[in-house]
Design an enzyme around this catalytic site. Structure first.
Site, PDB file in Angstrom:
ATOM      1  N   PHE A   1       1.234  10.720   8.324  1.00 34.42           N
ATOM      2  CA  PHE A   1       0.335   9.519   8.522  1.00 34.42           C
ATOM      3  C   PHE A   1      -0.938   9.632   7.566  1.00 34.42           C
ATOM      4  CE2 PHE A   1      -1.780   5.955  10.638  1.00 34.42           C
ATOM      5  CZ  PHE A   1      -0.719   5.161  10.694  1.00 34.42           C
TER       6      PHE A   1
ATOM      7  N   ASP B   1       7.301   3.699   3.235  1.00 32.74           N
ATOM      8  CA  ASP B   1       7.781   4.617   4.004  1.00 32.74           C
ATOM      9  C   ASP B   1       9.306   4.498   4.261  1.00 32.74           C
ATOM     10  OD1 ASP B   1       7.822   6.415   6.253  1.00 32.74           O
ATOM     11  OD2 ASP B   1       6.561   4.980   7.353  1.00 32.74           O
TER      12      ASP B   1
ATOM     13  N   ASP C   1       0.807  -1.285  -0.007  1.00 27.98           N
ATOM     14  CA  ASP C   1       0.098   0.051   0.021  1.00 27.98           C
ATOM     15  C   ASP C   1       0.925   1.418   0.049  1.00 27.98           C
ATOM     16  OD1 ASP C   1       0.738  -0.562   2.551  1.00 27.98           O
ATOM     17  OD2 ASP C   1      -0.991  -0.559   3.600  1.00 27.98           O
TER      18      ASP C   1
HETATM   19  P1  IMP Z   1       8.172   0.639   5.644  1.00 29.13           P
HETATM   20  O1  IMP Z   1       8.562  -0.676   5.977  1.00 29.13           O
HETATM   21  O2  IMP Z   1       8.678   1.813   6.588  1.00 29.13           O
HETATM   22  O3  IMP Z   1       8.486   1.311   4.462  1.00 29.13           O
HETATM   23  O4  IMP Z   1       6.690   0.950   5.890  1.00 29.13           O
HETATM   24  C1  IMP Z   1       5.883   0.185   5.046  1.00 29.13           C
HETATM   25  C2  IMP Z   1       4.585  -0.418   5.970  1.00 29.13           C
HETATM   26  O5  IMP Z   1       4.342   0.342   7.197  1.00 29.13           O
HETATM   27  C3  IMP Z   1       3.384  -0.465   4.982  1.00 29.13           C
HETATM   28  O6  IMP Z   1       3.179  -1.684   4.725  1.00 29.13           O
HETATM   29  C4  IMP Z   1       2.249   0.098   5.889  1.00 29.13           C
HETATM   30  O7  IMP Z   1       1.527  -1.093   6.368  1.00 29.13           O
HETATM   31  C5  IMP Z   1       2.949   0.768   7.180  1.00 29.13           C
HETATM   32  N1  IMP Z   1       2.654   2.221   6.881  1.00 29.13           N
HETATM   33  C6  IMP Z   1       3.721   3.072   6.797  1.00 29.13           C
HETATM   34  N2  IMP Z   1       3.091   4.375   6.680  1.00 29.13           N
HETATM   35  C7  IMP Z   1       1.972   4.163   7.068  1.00 29.13           C
HETATM   36  C8  IMP Z   1       0.829   5.327   7.096  1.00 29.13           C
HETATM   37  O8  IMP Z   1       0.863   6.247   7.180  1.00 29.13           O
HETATM   38  N3  IMP Z   1      -0.266   4.619   7.345  1.00 29.13           N
HETATM   39  C9  IMP Z   1      -0.545   3.443   7.482  1.00 29.13           C
HETATM   40  N4  IMP Z   1       0.273   2.316   7.468  1.00 29.13           N
HETATM   41  C10 IMP Z   1       1.621   3.016   7.165  1.00 29.13           C
HETATM   42 MG    MG Z   2       1.697  -2.832   5.495  1.00 29.52          MG
END
Ligand code: IMP
Ligand code: MG
Length: 179
Positions: free
Chosen positions: A150, A101, A98
Site C-alpha cells: 500500500f 493495482d 495515480d
Molecule cells: P485497481 O482498480 O485495483 O487497479 O485500483 C486502482 C485504484 O485503487 C486507484 O485509482 C487508487 O484509487 C486505488 N488504489 C490502489 N492501490 C492503492 C494504494 O496502494 N494506495 C492508494 N490507493 C490505491
Molecule cells: Mg483512484
C-alpha cells in the site's frame, strides 16, 4: 513527516522526473488542441497536473469520478459517480490514474470512454503494482513499477488521508500484516 508504518518510496524530484519521462513517451501521440486528458478523481489530480505541465502542450482536460462498492483498499465492482463534462466522441483520450493495482478501474473507465465514442483510449499511470491484473487491459504507460504494497501521498490516500503529501510513502514490509 513520515506516517507511522510507512517508508519513503519516491521523493518529489523522483516523481517529477517520472512525470517527465511519461510525458516524453506520450508526446508523439498527442494532437495539440484535440487530445483530451481524462483523470480519475480523486487520486490522479496531482499526477495530471504535473504530467500536462511537463508535456507543455495544449491539451483538453476532463474528469471521471468512480467509486468501488466495497469501499475498501482495493477495487470491488465499480460505479460511476460523476461523468465527463465534454463530448469525447471521435476524440483521442489519454486516461490518467495515480496507480494501477488490479486493473479494474482502468478497464471500467476505458469501457466508459469507449461507450461515449472515444476514438482511442491510452492509459497512463504514475505507479503500477507488480501483481497479476484481474481485468483485461492494455498495459498503460507507467512511471514507476512498485512492489505490491500500500502507498500514500501525492494524491494517494488511505481512508481519505495523506493525499496532500508531496512525496510517496510505501507500507513498511516488516510491519505489514500478511494477507
Ligand atoms: P485497481 O482498480 O485495483 O487497479 O485500483 C486502482 C485504484 O485503487 C486507484 O485509482 C487508487 O484509487 C486505488 N488504489 C490502489 N492501490 C492503492 C494504494 O496502494 N494506495 C492508494 N490507493 C490505491
Ligand atoms: Mg483512484
Amino acid at each position: 513527516m513520515i506516517p507511522a508504518g510507512f517508508v519513503r518510496l519516491l521523493s518529489q524530484a523522483d516523481i517529477l522526473s517520472g512525470a517527465k519521462a511519461v510525458a516524453d513517451r506520450l508526446r508523439p501521440q498527442i494532437k495539440p488542441g484535440a487530445t483530451t486528458f481524462v483523470a480519475v478523481l480523486d487520486g490522479a489530480l496531482f499526477f495530471l497536473t504535473d504530467l500536462i505541465q511537463e508535456l507543455a502542450m495544449d491539451v483538453k482536460v476532463d474528469f471521471l469520478r468512480v467509486s468501488s462498492y466495497d469501499g475498501g483498499e482495493t477495487s470491488g465492482d465499480l460505479k460511476l459517480v460523476s461523468g465527463l463534462m465534454s463530448n469525447v466522441a471521435g476524440a483521442d483520450v489519454v486516461l490518467v490514474d495515480d496507480i494501477l493495482d488490479s486493473g479494474k478501474t482502468l478497464a471500467f473507465c476505458t469501457d466508459y470512454l469507449k461507450s461515449r465514442g472515444a476514438a482511442s483510449v491510452r492509459g497512463v499511470v504514475l505507479l503500477a503494482k507488480e501483481r497479476p491484473r484481474l481485468a483485461a487491459i492494455e498495459e498503460p504507460a507507467v512511471g514507476f513499477r512498485i512492489p505490491d504494497r500500500f502507498v500514500i501521498g501525492y494524491g494517494l490516500d488511505w481512508q481519505g488521508r495523506y493525499r496532500h503529501l508531496r512525496e510517496i510513502f510505501i507500507k513498511d514490509a516488516e510491519k505489514e500484516t500478511p494477507r
